[in-house]
Design a protein around this motif. Structure first.
Motif, PDB file in Angstrom:
ATOM      1  N   ASN A  55       0.819  -1.214   0.000  1.00 20.04           N
ATOM      2  CA  ASN A  55       0.000   0.000   0.000  1.00 20.04           C
ATOM      3  C   ASN A  55       0.855   1.267   0.000  1.00 20.04           C
ATOM      4  O   ASN A  55       0.596   2.221   0.731  1.00 20.04           O
ATOM      5  N   GLY A  56       1.900   1.281  -0.824  1.00 18.89           N
ATOM      6  CA  GLY A  56       2.727   2.470  -0.967  1.00 18.89           C
ATOM      7  C   GLY A  56       3.759   2.673   0.120  1.00 18.89           C
ATOM      8  O   GLY A  56       4.416   3.710   0.151  1.00 18.89           O
ATOM      9  N   TRP A  57       3.912   1.705   1.016  1.00 18.76           N
ATOM     10  CA  TRP A  57       4.876   1.825   2.107  1.00 18.76           C
ATOM     11  C   TRP A  57       6.178   1.118   1.760  1.00 18.76           C
ATOM     12  O   TRP A  57       6.195   0.171   0.985  1.00 18.76           O
ATOM     13  N   ASN A  65      -0.979   3.946  11.358  1.00 16.95           N
ATOM     14  CA  ASN A  65      -0.709   3.603   9.962  1.00 16.95           C
ATOM     15  C   ASN A  65       0.517   2.712   9.820  1.00 16.95           C
ATOM     16  O   ASN A  65       0.597   1.901   8.887  1.00 16.95           O
ATOM     17  N   LEU A  66       1.473   2.830  10.721  1.00 18.23           N
ATOM     18  CA  LEU A  66       2.620   1.926  10.682  1.00 18.23           C
ATOM     19  C   LEU A  66       2.194   0.494  11.013  1.00 18.23           C
ATOM     20  O   LEU A  66       2.755  -0.465  10.491  1.00 18.23           O
ATOM     21  N   GLU A  67       1.203   0.355  11.887  1.00 12.70           N
ATOM     22  CA  GLU A  67       0.741  -0.975  12.258  1.00 12.70           C
ATOM     23  C   GLU A  67      -0.217  -1.571  11.223  1.00 12.70           C
ATOM     24  O   GLU A  67      -0.162  -2.762  10.930  1.00 12.70           O
ATOM     25  N   ASN A  79      -2.559   4.978   1.904  1.00 10.03           N
ATOM     26  CA  ASN A  79      -1.419   4.848   1.020  1.00 10.03           C
ATOM     27  C   ASN A  79      -0.222   5.590   1.601  1.00 10.03           C
ATOM     28  O   ASN A  79      -0.335   6.722   2.063  1.00 10.03           O
ATOM     29  N   GLY A  80       0.959   4.937   1.578  1.00 11.23           N
ATOM     30  CA  GLY A  80       2.132   5.495   2.235  1.00 11.23           C
ATOM     31  C   GLY A  80       2.564   6.832   1.677  1.00 11.23           C
ATOM     32  O   GLY A  80       2.862   7.770   2.419  1.00 11.23           O
TER      33      GLY A  80
END
Length: 408
Positions: A247-249, A360-362, A367-368
């Motif tokens: 997801n963009g991360w 969001n990190l978890e 989207n990152g």
């Protein structure tokens, strides 16, 4: 001539016979020919049955489609109901914020006027103590009464802190406007679901709890024992969720976000909590000093006629009122309570950003790359500046010099 007529009659009758024979001549259908037409009839019947079966399937699916349309319609109705309530709250907090700001101005003006009038009367009474027939008692009583009235009004004003109340309502109106825009965006460009409805409801109730409208019973503590960040968002963490997509991360982006969390914790939030603690202590000191000085002024006015205590009584009666006016002007004219609330809300803003990044990190709900852009905008930085801050934090360890935010 008769021969010609007879010949025409004969030809006419013969043609009629031919037509009659043609009209009554039919092909004979044998029983063998029935076997040729039977399979065609049977195949047509099977085709009709197949079409009827398809139609029956469509008819069976129609209620589920209608149910889905009804559910979508119900979701939209709920979102519009929440949107209407949010718009109403924006106006309520805006109007009440203006009203409480007027309270601050009017009460400060009234209390200072009463206090200075009482000090003036005390000075006049001290000046005419040796004048025979002067209305000394009247001036003493009027001055003492006005001092007591100013003391009571000042205690109430210091308890509710109108400038801080006005700042709370301004923050609430801003947050409800932000939520209003968010709901309109969901309605316009997405397909809302019941989870969106529940999330919006939680946000509305969280802001209501953070910035209540009533004063009695649910008013925020104006002099807390410890300065804590304001919290106006619901708890959205969901443990145990396993997202299998990127997801963009990326690993670099995750490290960058962790460093931003550390910068916000060590520098920005800590600095505003420190400033908020100082503003709180100053506000407490001024809130005690104001009523104390007006009370001393009332005591001094009461003892103006005493010959043994006339000098001290005059000092207390006059100087107490003058100093009380100065203290009140610094506290409420300078809106120290509003400054404390501003620092508390700013600390809450950075705490919200920390929780949002951790969530969001978890879970990687957003989207990152888009999330990185949002964080940069909220901190008033470009993407390159945000990455430089994270890189500088990772190099310097605990000795972080630069703040994360450039907005405030």
């Amino acid at each position: 001539m008769a021969a010609i007529n007879q010949a025409s009659n004969i030809s006419t009758s013969s043609s009629r016979r031919v037509i009659t024979r043609a009209s009554i001549h039919l092909p004979k259908i044998s029983t063998a020919n029935l076997g040729i037409f039977a399979p065609k009839i049977a195949s047509n019947i099977s085709m009709v049955e197949e079409e009827m079966h398809k139609l029956s399937k469509i008819t069976l699916k129609k209620p589920s489609s209608d149910a889905r349309v009804y559910q979508d319609h119900e979701v939209m109705e709920k979102l519009y109901a929440i949107l209407e309530a949010v718009s109403d709250r924006v106006e309520m907090h805006k109007n009440i914020g203006e009203q409480r700001n007027n309270w601050n101005s009017l009460l400060l003006t009234s209390i200072n006027t009463i206090t200075l009038s009482a000090a003036t009367m005390a000075g006049i009474a001290a000046a005419i103590t040796t004048v025979p027939g002067a209305p000394l008692e009247v001036l003493k009583l009027a001055s003492s009464f006005m001092y007591f009235a100013a003391t009571g009004m000042l205690v109430i004003m210091n308890k509710i802190q109108p400038s801080q109340l006005a700042e709370e309502q301004r923050n609430a109106a801003r947050l409800f406007k932000q939520l209003e825009s968010e709901i309109k965006t969901k309605i316009a460009i997405t397909n809302p679901t019941l989870s969106d409805v529940n999330e919006c409801m939680k946000k509305v109730l969280a802001i209501d709890r953070a910035y209540p409208l009533p004063l009695l019973g649910v008013m925020l503590e104006k002099f807390p024992a410890k300065t804590e960040p304001a919290v106006w968002w619901p708890d959205t963490t969901r443990k145990g969720v396993d997202f299998r997509y990127k997801n963009g991360w990326s690993v670099e982006l995750e490290e960058e976000m962790r460093e931003i969390i550390r910068v916000l914790e060590v520098k920005d939030k800590a600095d505003y909590l420190r400033l908020g603690e100082k503003a709180l202590k100053l506000n407490k000191a001024l809130a005690i000093a104001g009523p104390l000085l007006t009370g001393l002024g009332a005591i001094g006015s009461a003892f103006l006629a005493s010959s043994s205590q006339s000098s001290w009584a005059m000092v207390l009666g006059v100087m107490g009122g003058a100093m009380a006016s100065v203290v009140n002007t610094i506290q409420h004219g300078g809106q120290v309570g509003m400054v404390f609330e501003m620092y508390r809300s700013n600390a809450g803003f950075f705490k919200m950003m920390q929780e949002s990044i951790e969530s969001n990190l978890e879970e990687r709900r957003e989207n990152g790359e888009l999330f990185e852009m949002k964080i940069a905008l909220q901190l008033g930085r470009s993407l390159s500046e945000l990455r430089d801050v994270a890189a500088s934090s990772s190099r310097k360890g605990e000795d972080i010099e630069e703040f994360g935010s450039k907005l405030f």
